[in-house]
Design a protein around this motif. Structure first.
Motif, PDB file in Angstrom:
ATOM      1  N   ALA A   9      14.260  10.058   9.356  1.00 22.97           N
ATOM      2  CA  ALA A   9      13.728  10.195   7.817  1.00 22.97           C
ATOM      3  C   ALA A   9      11.812  10.367   8.305  1.00 22.97           C
ATOM      4  CB  ALA A   9      13.575   8.384   7.057  1.00 22.97           C
ATOM      5  N   THR A  10      11.672  10.700   7.631  1.00 20.59           N
ATOM      6  CA  THR A  10      10.403  11.608   7.551  1.00 20.59           C
ATOM      7  C   THR A  10       9.648  11.074   6.177  1.00 20.59           C
ATOM      8  OG1 THR A  10      10.388  13.986   7.072  1.00 20.59           O
ATOM      9  CG2 THR A  10      10.537  12.866   9.279  1.00 20.59           C
ATOM     10  N   TYR A  11       8.557  10.578   6.838  1.00 25.01           N
ATOM     11  CA  TYR A  11       6.996   9.817   5.593  1.00 25.01           C
ATOM     12  C   TYR A  11       5.806  10.413   5.852  1.00 25.01           C
ATOM     13  CZ  TYR A  11      11.081   7.853   3.785  1.00 25.01           C
ATOM     14  OH  TYR A  11      12.648   6.949   3.522  1.00 25.01           O
ATOM     15  N   SER A  12       5.024  10.309   4.407  1.00 28.91           N
ATOM     16  CA  SER A  12       3.358  10.717   5.091  1.00 28.91           C
ATOM     17  C   SER A  12       2.169   9.179   4.694  1.00 28.91           C
ATOM     18  CB  SER A  12       2.891  11.710   4.412  1.00 28.91           C
ATOM     19  OG  SER A  12       3.159  11.052   2.951  1.00 28.91           O
ATOM     20  N   ARG A  13       1.454   9.236   5.078  1.00 32.31           N
ATOM     21  CA  ARG A  13       0.727   8.301   4.706  1.00 32.31           C
ATOM     22  C   ARG A  13       0.727   7.918   3.174  1.00 32.31           C
ATOM     23  NH1 ARG A  13      -0.415   2.918   4.881  1.00 32.31           N
ATOM     24  NH2 ARG A  13      -2.222   3.068   4.378  1.00 32.31           N
ATOM     25  N   MET A  14       0.797   8.615   2.780  1.00 35.12           N
ATOM     26  CA  MET A  14       0.694   8.055   1.215  1.00 35.12           C
ATOM     27  C   MET A  14       2.291   7.761   0.447  1.00 35.12           C
ATOM     28  SD  MET A  14      -0.808   8.877  -1.782  1.00 35.12           S
ATOM     29  CE  MET A  14      -1.529  10.526  -2.206  1.00 35.12           C
ATOM     30  N   ASP A  15       3.701   8.414   1.196  1.00 37.09           N
ATOM     31  CA  ASP A  15       4.196   7.729   0.995  1.00 37.09           C
ATOM     32  C   ASP A  15       5.004   6.575   1.015  1.00 37.09           C
ATOM     33  OD1 ASP A  15       6.039  10.919   0.187  1.00 37.09           O
ATOM     34  OD2 ASP A  15       6.489  11.167   2.403  1.00 37.09           O
ATOM     35  N   THR A  16       4.571   6.147   2.677  1.00 31.61           N
ATOM     36  CA  THR A  16       4.298   4.707   2.527  1.00 31.61           C
ATOM     37  C   THR A  16       3.830   3.812   2.207  1.00 31.61           C
ATOM     38  OG1 THR A  16       2.418   4.535   4.134  1.00 31.61           O
ATOM     39  CG2 THR A  16       4.271   5.356   5.258  1.00 31.61           C
ATOM     40  N   ARG A  17       2.586   4.358   1.473  1.00 32.74           N
ATOM     41  CA  ARG A  17       1.699   3.476  -0.081  1.00 32.74           C
ATOM     42  C   ARG A  17       1.949   3.014  -1.372  1.00 32.74           C
ATOM     43  NH1 ARG A  17      -4.402   5.714   0.776  1.00 32.74           N
ATOM     44  NH2 ARG A  17      -4.046   7.698  -0.556  1.00 32.74           N
ATOM     45  N   ASP A  18       2.921   4.624  -1.674  1.00 29.38           N
ATOM     46  CA  ASP A  18       3.526   4.363  -2.618  1.00 29.38           C
ATOM     47  C   ASP A  18       4.397   3.422  -3.232  1.00 29.38           C
ATOM     48  OD1 ASP A  18       4.153   5.329  -4.950  1.00 29.38           O
ATOM     49  OD2 ASP A  18       4.946   7.401  -4.879  1.00 29.38           O
ATOM     50  N   GLY A  19       3.821   1.850  -3.936  1.00 23.82           N
ATOM     51  CA  GLY A  19       4.836   0.620  -3.828  1.00 23.82           C
ATOM     52  C   GLY A  19       5.648   1.255  -4.903  1.00 23.82           C
ATOM     53  N   GLY A  20       5.847   2.040  -5.746  1.00 24.39           N
ATOM     54  CA  GLY A  20       5.962   2.250  -6.828  1.00 24.39           C
ATOM     55  C   GLY A  20       7.484   3.057  -6.552  1.00 24.39           C
ATOM     56  N   ASN A  21       7.990   4.028  -5.020  1.00 28.22           N
ATOM     57  CA  ASN A  21       9.230   4.540  -4.406  1.00 28.22           C
ATOM     58  C   ASN A  21       9.301   4.325  -3.074  1.00 28.22           C
ATOM     59  OD1 ASN A  21      10.967   6.540  -5.105  1.00 28.22           O
ATOM     60  ND2 ASN A  21       9.924   8.091  -4.191  1.00 28.22           N
ATOM     61  N   VAL A  22       9.383   2.949  -3.032  1.00 32.09           N
ATOM     62  CA  VAL A  22       9.325   2.636  -1.645  1.00 32.09           C
ATOM     63  C   VAL A  22       9.931   3.396  -0.712  1.00 32.09           C
ATOM     64  CG1 VAL A  22      10.185   0.417  -0.184  1.00 32.09           C
ATOM     65  CG2 VAL A  22       9.399   0.208  -3.110  1.00 32.09           C
ATOM     66  N   ILE A  23       9.501   3.304   0.244  1.00 24.61           N
ATOM     67  CA  ILE A  23      10.238   4.436   1.459  1.00 24.61           C
ATOM     68  C   ILE A  23      12.028   3.753   1.941  1.00 24.61           C
ATOM     69  CG2 ILE A  23       7.958   5.528   1.673  1.00 24.61           C
ATOM     70  CD1 ILE A  23       8.130   4.255   4.521  1.00 24.61           C
ATOM     71  N   ASP A  24      12.128   3.842   2.489  1.00 29.92           N
ATOM     72  CA  ASP A  24      13.461   3.404   3.967  1.00 29.92           C
ATOM     73  C   ASP A  24      13.516   4.004   5.223  1.00 29.92           C
ATOM     74  OD1 ASP A  24      15.471   1.723   4.339  1.00 29.92           O
ATOM     75  OD2 ASP A  24      16.573   1.989   2.637  1.00 29.92           O
ATOM     76  N   TRP A  25      12.845   2.722   6.091  1.00 26.13           N
ATOM     77  CA  TRP A  25      12.625   3.923   7.070  1.00 26.13           C
ATOM     78  C   TRP A  25      14.137   3.856   8.655  1.00 26.13           C
ATOM     79  CZ3 TRP A  25      10.000   7.182   9.052  1.00 26.13           C
ATOM     80  CH2 TRP A  25       8.520   7.446   9.244  1.00 26.13           C
TER      81      TRP A  25
END
Length: 339
Positions: free
Chosen positions: A59-75
């Motif tokens: 997976a690839t995520y930005s810092r904006m993605d990682t702190r978006d608790g309303g759309n949780v990332i999944d490494w």
């Protein structure tokens, strides 16, 4: 004043609640920053949208993605059951409401949690459902009124349907509890920065800071754990010298009648028994807060009555030793555990 009353009135063990000073009359929790994809003051737009990877993940995520608790990332989707909308986005009744967040935002997709919150992975379904109901009903709140995520969790629990509580409990129960931390007895530790109300972050390289009776949980790699929210990134746990042996005596033998052997209810391996939760290898900060909250009367509900004889004669030092020892127990490896 009785011995029991004196013990109950001991000051809050600040390390467990991540504060440097005792709470004062009138103190309340500051609102947590609500999840959003808005830029915050001081954000560098180039940095906040830079894409990142972590070892072992495609997976690839930005810092904006990682702190978006309303759309949780999944490494690492393979480390847990498929994330449901509840895990990723939060209770349906709060979708679109400021402050809503997915369960996996704080507790992580693998349910390991962090020092400032609970580690629900591997806990019995019945236990997790009861805790959510207790929070919903106002029976569980923090002995330190400043703890910021306690009112957040109670708000989320109150918004959950019975079906969502069942869903969350089954999701986390399906994830085996595995090793997450490395416990080290020490008198001196590297210099720490305390993020008030949150956690300790290591900033020094040499052991120069007195531990002074605390337990300090800190990320092995702060960038991985906090910036990237890597759920496989482990934690160091510094505990007082001698605490492991003292804690073992209390946990295993009851400390010559001072308390009750933990294995009677929590299972011989302390990994849980029936509807009773597992306590082996889990966050000592979290466990200390629960013991202290029970003594102070801010954690109530089903199960607490069973704990009253356990904690009645324990003081803060005893409880510190107990949770230090419990944290040091290495859980059995799960099949195909990659962590």
């Amino acid at each position: 004043m009785s011995v029991i009353q004196a013990q109950t009135d001991e000051p809050i063990p600040l390390w467990a609640y991540a504060w440097s000073t005792q709470p004062q009359p009138g103190d309340t929790a500051r609102p947590q920053i609500p999840p959003s994809r808005d830029l915050r003051p001081g954000d560098d737009p180039d940095e906040i949208y830079e894409m990142w990877t972590v070892e072992g993940s495609s997976a690839t995520y930005s810092r904006m993605d990682t702190r978006d608790g309303g759309n949780v990332i999944d490494w690492f989707p393979g480390d847990h059951p498929p994330m449901t909308d509840l895990m990723r986005h939060g209770p349906e009744s709060l979708r679109g409401v400021v402050g809503n967040r997915g369960c996996a935002s704080c507790h992580l997709p693998n349910g390991k949690g962090r020092p400032e919150n609970a580690p629900p992975a591997g806990q019995p379904v019945e236990y997790t459902i009861q805790q959510l109901k207790d929070m919903r009903d106002g029976l569980r709140y923090s002995a330190d009124p400043r703890k910021p995520n306690s009112p957040t969790m109670n708000l989320l629990a109150a918004a959950m349907s019975d079906e969502e509580m069942q869903e969350a409990a089954e999701y986390f129960a399906a994830i085996p509890w595995t090793r997450w931390m490395y416990v080290i007895e020490a008198e001196l530790i590297p210099e720490m920065h305390l993020e008030e109300g949150n956690m300790y972050v290591t900033v020094g390289t040499e052991a120069t800071e007195p531990l002074a009776g605390r337990i300090v949980e800190t990320p092995v790699d702060e960038h991985q754990a906090n910036y990237l929210r890597n759920p496989r990134s482990p934690w160091n746990v510094y505990v007082p010298v001698g605490s492991l042996a003292k804690g073992e005596e209390l946990v295993v033998n009851g400390g010559e009648g001072k308390t009750i052997q933990c294995g009677i209810c929590h299972g011989a391996d302390l990994m849980g028994l029936g509807a009773v939760p597992g306590i082996a290898g889990r966050s000592p900060s979290y466990m200390m807060r629960q013991l202290y909250d029970m003594k102070k009367g801010t954690r109530n509900g089903t199960g607490v009555a069973l704990m009253k004889p356990v904690i009645t004669n324990l003081n803060v030092e005893d409880m510190t030793n107990i949770v230090a020892y419990l944290a040091s127990i290495v859980p059995p490896p799960a099949p195909n555990d990659v962590q």
